[in-house]
Write an enzyme that holds these catalytic residues in place. Structure first.
Site, PDB file in Angstrom:
ATOM      1  CG  ASP A 147      49.389 -21.446  74.858  1.00 27.28           C
ATOM      2  OD1 ASP A 147      48.574 -20.511  74.823  1.00 27.28           O
ATOM      3  OD2 ASP A 147      49.945 -21.901  73.843  1.00 27.28           O
ATOM      4  N   GLY A 190      46.042 -21.953  72.607  1.00 28.57           N
ATOM      5  CA  GLY A 190      46.456 -23.238  73.179  1.00 28.57           C
ATOM      6  C   GLY A 190      46.819 -24.175  72.048  1.00 28.57           C
TER       7      GLY A 190
HETATM    8  O1  F6P Z   1      52.213 -17.644  73.185  1.00 30.71           O
HETATM    9  C1  F6P Z   1      51.556 -18.765  72.699  1.00 30.71           C
HETATM   10  C2  F6P Z   1      50.373 -18.364  71.951  1.00 30.71           C
HETATM   11  O2  F6P Z   1      49.543 -17.740  72.851  1.00 30.71           O
HETATM   12  C3  F6P Z   1      49.694 -19.551  71.261  1.00 30.71           C
HETATM   13  O3  F6P Z   1      48.644 -20.114  71.970  1.00 30.71           O
HETATM   14  C4  F6P Z   1      49.241 -18.964  69.952  1.00 30.71           C
HETATM   15  O4  F6P Z   1      49.174 -19.939  68.962  1.00 30.71           O
HETATM   16  C5  F6P Z   1      50.302 -17.963  69.675  1.00 30.71           C
HETATM   17  O5  F6P Z   1      50.679 -17.456  70.922  1.00 30.71           O
HETATM   18  C6  F6P Z   1      49.917 -16.864  68.709  1.00 30.71           C
HETATM   19  O6  F6P Z   1      50.865 -15.861  68.762  1.00 30.71           O
HETATM   20  P1  F6P Z   1      51.197 -14.749  67.687  1.00 30.71           P
HETATM   21  O7  F6P Z   1      50.060 -14.659  66.745  1.00 30.71           O
HETATM   22  O8  F6P Z   1      51.369 -13.513  68.490  1.00 30.71           O
HETATM   23  O9  F6P Z   1      52.475 -15.154  67.047  1.00 30.71           O
END
Ligand code: F6P
Length: 370
Positions: A147, A190
């Site tokens: 992000d 993001g």
């Molecule tokens: O690390 C942040 C991010 O990339 C966010 O943009 C997104 O919402 C999130 O990770 C999703 O992560 P996960 O589904 O792996 O928990």
């Protein structure tokens, strides 16, 4: 003097993590450097982020084997070429007030004789590192988040590779969008910062970019699409951050789930925008959610380079006893900032500075000319 360094990766994975682990290890153990230093190091890799350090039972050899890995130059030699994290990761928050396991964490750090922790992560992981620092544990942070919303650094590992994924996928979408004269709405990650959508959209020539920092007006988006149709081309690509929201509404939640740091899972904004476009303009619209593809694959050249620089810098900081700080990139140079300055703040898009507001100032919707 001998010191034991433990390195871990926390939060969402991304390309560049393995490179950072490699360069922390190589720099700590490089025999030419060792000969010049008054301190030498052992390097341990903790698996599954903070979860590993909370759950390991230092007295149980099987548990130690699962959560604590011995790292040396031979083990990490090829790691910088690969995405993900070979140590594994988690979103465990040992300081979660609903399930505080910080006592266990500190106890384990002591029982494992860890002298200094290198935490590679985003705001959440480095927030834990800062809490440990305040409790007297030596910590050094390395910034990572696709992000790119960490304050105190111009760059965080993973961002460049993710922007390249967005660009490549949009290149692919263009041919089919063009053949069918369709609108495509592309959802990027993001949550609160629109960097991925903005930079991914800009470099791939998206017609409209919607980001969390500025709630958008659906009516105006449709007007822009109508204006363009037939003038330049019959299809358009829109890029929207998962955290973008229409004026007067909250961000779209995927489900009711919340992680250990209190973040809800976002999703659904691209589907909403595509649907509204069809309803309001009659143009055929489709949406695609790039999701975890943005975190996958091998690191770009830039991420490999940054991983190398950040990893080397982390060991320099340990040698100089600069604890409680995060490696950072400022004006293209490697430096460091106190963890205190980067927690509980995010680096958001400066709308005035980075948006093409040519049409948007009046319209209330931000568009990057495509
Ligand atoms: O690390 C942040 C991010 O990339 C966010 O943009 C997104 O919402 C999130 O990770 C999703 O992560 P996960 O589904 O792996 O928990």
């Amino acid at each position: 003097m001998k010191m034991k360094i433990a390195v871990l990766t926390g939060g969402g994975d991304c390309p560049g993590l393995n490179g950072a682990i490699k360069w922390v290890t190589k720099t700590a153990l490089d025999p030419r450097l060792v000969a010049k230093r008054s301190v030498s190091f052992d390097v341990l890799g903790v698996t599954e982020g903070w979860k590993g350090l909370v759950e390991v039972d230092p007295n149980d050899p099987k548990s130690r084997e699962r959560y604590i890995k011995h790292l040396d130059e031979e083990v990490v030699r090829t790691w910088d070429r690969y995405g993900g994290t070979n140590l594994g990761t988690s979103r465990t928050n040992p300081f979660n007030p609903k399930n505080d396991r910080s006592g266990k964490l500190i106890d384990n750090i002591k029982k494992l004789d860890i002298d200094v922790l290198v935490a590679i992560g985003g705001e959440d992981t480095l927030g834990v590192a800062y809490s440990l620092h305040k409790l007297g544990i030596r910590t050094v942070g390395i910034p990572k988040t696709i992000d790119n919303d960490l304050t105190g650094t111009e760059y965080s590992l993973g961002f460049d590779t993710a922007v390249n994924v967005i660009m490549e996928e949009i290149d692919r979408l263009r041919t089919t969008a063009g053949s069918h004269s369709r609108i495509f709405v592309v959802e990027t990650m993001g949550r609160r910062a629109g960097w991925l959508a903005l930079r991914g959209g800009e470099c791939s020539g998206a017609y409209v970019i919607l980001i969390p920092e500025h709630p958008f007006d659906m009516k105006r988006v449709c007007e822009l699409l109508r204006e363009r149709r037939g003038r330049e081309i019959n299809y358009s690509i829109l890029v929207v951050s998962e955290g973008a929201k229409p004026q007067g509404r909250q961000e779209f939640l995927k489900d009711g789930k919340v992680d250990d740091f209190g973040h809800p899972t976002l999703g659904g904004i691209a589907a909403y925008v595509a649907d509204e476009i069809e309803k309001k303009t009659g143009f055929e619209a489709r949406h695609i959610v790039l999701s975890h593809l943005q975190r996958g694959g091998a690191p770009s050249a830039h991420d490999r380079l940054m991983a190398r620089w950040f990893g080397i810098a982390a060991i320099d900081m340990i040698i100089n006893e600069e604890y409680g700080r995060m490696v950072s990139l400022a004006k293209g140079e490697i430096t460091s900032v106190p963890l205190k300055e980067i927690v509980n703040k995010l680096k958001l898009v400066d709308v005035k500075k980075y948006y093409d507001t040519l049409l948007s100032k009046l319209a209330g919707v931000y568009r990057i000319a495509g």
